[in-house]
Design an enzyme around this catalytic site. Structure first.
Site, PDB file in Angstrom:
ATOM      1  CD  GLN A   1       7.028  -5.286  -4.707  1.00 25.00           C
ATOM      2  OE1 GLN A   1       8.075  -5.881  -4.909  1.00 25.00           O
ATOM      3  NE2 GLN A   1       6.521  -4.412  -5.552  1.00 25.00           N
TER       4      GLN A   1
HETATM    5  N1  LIG Z   1     -11.521  -5.985  -7.638  1.00 28.16           N
HETATM    6  C1  LIG Z   1     -10.736  -5.090  -7.050  1.00 28.16           C
HETATM    7  N2  LIG Z   1      -9.443  -5.028  -7.380  1.00 28.16           N
HETATM    8  C2  LIG Z   1      -8.677  -4.097  -6.769  1.00 28.16           C
HETATM    9  C3  LIG Z   1      -9.202  -3.196  -5.815  1.00 28.16           C
HETATM   10  N3  LIG Z   1      -8.203  -2.404  -5.398  1.00 28.16           N
HETATM   11  C4  LIG Z   1      -7.108  -2.780  -6.071  1.00 28.16           C
HETATM   12  N4  LIG Z   1      -7.381  -3.801  -6.897  1.00 28.16           N
HETATM   13  C5  LIG Z   1      -6.446  -4.512  -7.773  1.00 28.16           C
HETATM   14  O1  LIG Z   1      -5.448  -5.097  -6.944  1.00 28.16           O
HETATM   15  C6  LIG Z   1      -4.181  -5.055  -7.575  1.00 28.16           C
HETATM   16  C7  LIG Z   1      -3.166  -4.363  -6.700  1.00 28.16           C
HETATM   17  O2  LIG Z   1      -3.552  -3.008  -6.540  1.00 28.16           O
HETATM   18  P1  LIG Z   1      -2.499  -1.882  -6.114  1.00 28.16           P
HETATM   19  O3  LIG Z   1      -3.278  -0.644  -5.919  1.00 28.16           O
HETATM   20  O4  LIG Z   1      -1.345  -1.825  -7.023  1.00 28.16           O
HETATM   21  O5  LIG Z   1      -2.008  -2.463  -4.715  1.00 28.16           O
HETATM   22  P2  LIG Z   1      -0.950  -1.816  -3.720  1.00 28.16           P
HETATM   23  O6  LIG Z   1      -1.438  -2.048  -2.334  1.00 28.16           O
HETATM   24  O7  LIG Z   1      -0.678  -0.402  -4.081  1.00 28.16           O
HETATM   25  O8  LIG Z   1       0.340  -2.714  -3.979  1.00 28.16           O
HETATM   26  P3  LIG Z   1       1.884  -2.327  -3.735  1.00 28.16           P
HETATM   27  O9  LIG Z   1       2.154  -1.028  -4.397  1.00 28.16           O
HETATM   28  O10 LIG Z   1       2.682  -3.457  -4.322  1.00 28.16           O
HETATM   29  O11 LIG Z   1       2.088  -2.259  -2.246  1.00 28.16           O
HETATM   30  C8  LIG Z   1      -4.406  -4.342  -8.924  1.00 28.16           C
HETATM   31  O12 LIG Z   1      -4.583  -5.338  -9.915  1.00 28.16           O
HETATM   32  C9  LIG Z   1      -5.697  -3.577  -8.704  1.00 28.16           C
HETATM   33  O13 LIG Z   1      -6.428  -3.375  -9.888  1.00 28.16           O
HETATM   34  C10 LIG Z   1     -10.592  -3.302  -5.478  1.00 28.16           C
HETATM   35  O14 LIG Z   1     -11.159  -2.593  -4.635  1.00 28.16           O
HETATM   36  N5  LIG Z   1     -11.305  -4.272  -6.127  1.00 28.16           N
END
Ligand SMILES: Nc1nc2c(ncn2[C@@H]2O[C@H](COP(=O)(O)OP(=O)(O)OP(=O)(O)O)[C@@H](O)[C@H]2O)c(=O)[nH]1
Ligand SMILES: [Mg+2]
Length: 173
Positions: A72
């Site tokens: 974020q």
């Molecule tokens: N369809 C799909 N959804 C995904 C994939 N990877 C993550 N998501 C979705 O994307 C959203 C964010 O995923 P996170 O893993 O929390 O993302 P992040 O990069 O860690 O986000 P921050 O911790 O806020 O920086 C969630 O709803 C996940 O389920 C993917 O490969 N395919």
């Protein structure tokens, strides 16, 4: 400390990789990490990361510490603090959000000048219908980063994560 202990310590040290995973919020960093973990350590639901989380995973002969840092905007000024001593940087991009690609590449810039090896994870491939869409993203990534190592993957389905782990563990640090 005896010589043998010192040698052993060095050997263990030589098999340790510090891997930092960065990228915009919602790119899927924590989901990827969660899928890489052994079954019994996985969380059922992944929430946005506030701060950071560290997980240790064995990848081949290496003990890899995965540093998963929140993406974020309020957390980005702190990314630099985690970058110190990083061996491998995994830059995570959501290929299903081309509208956020410029922002992602802009944020990646300061980390491309460092010593760590960079791997780009083109994540959420399951949401992109054709390979051409992923290739378009890759073209723009390569325009900025040059001939960077990349892995197309999906944290949701697990596709490409074996390749990602191999890429992390194959680094000659
Ligand atoms: N369809 C799909 N959804 C995904 C994939 N990877 C993550 N998501 C979705 O994307 C959203 C964010 O995923 P996170 O893993 O929390 O993302 P992040 O990069 O860690 O986000 P921050 O911790 O806020 O920086 C969630 O709803 C996940 O389920 C993917 O490969 N395919
Ligand atoms: Mg996260």
């Amino acid at each position: 400390m005896g010589l043998l202990t010192l040698v052993k310590k060095q050997k263990i040290k030589d098999h340790e990789i510090r891997c930092l995973i960065l990228g915009l919020d919602n790119a899927g960093k924590s989901t990827i990490v969660n899928q890489i973990l052994p079954m019994d350590q996985r969380q059922q639901h992944v929430s946005p990361t506030i701060g950071f989380a560290i997980h240790n995973v064995e990848m081949g002969p290496f003990n890899v510490s995965l540093w998963d840092v929140g993406g974020q905007t309020t957390l980005r000024p702190f990314w630099d603090n985690y970058y110190d001593r990083t061996d491998v940087l995994v830059w995570c991009i959501d290929v299903s959000s081309p509208g956020r690609l410029a922002e992602s590449l802009q944020e990646a810039k300061p980390f491309l000048k460092g010593d760590s090896r960079v791997i780009v994870a083109l994540n959420k491939c399951d949401l992109v219908p054709s390979r051409q869409d992923t290739d378009k993203v890759l073209e723009q990534v390569q325009r900025l980063m040059g001939p960077v190592q990349f892995v197309a993957c999906s944290g949701r389905t697990g596709k490409g994560l074996r390749e990602l782990c191999s890429a992390i563990a194959s680094c000659n640090i």
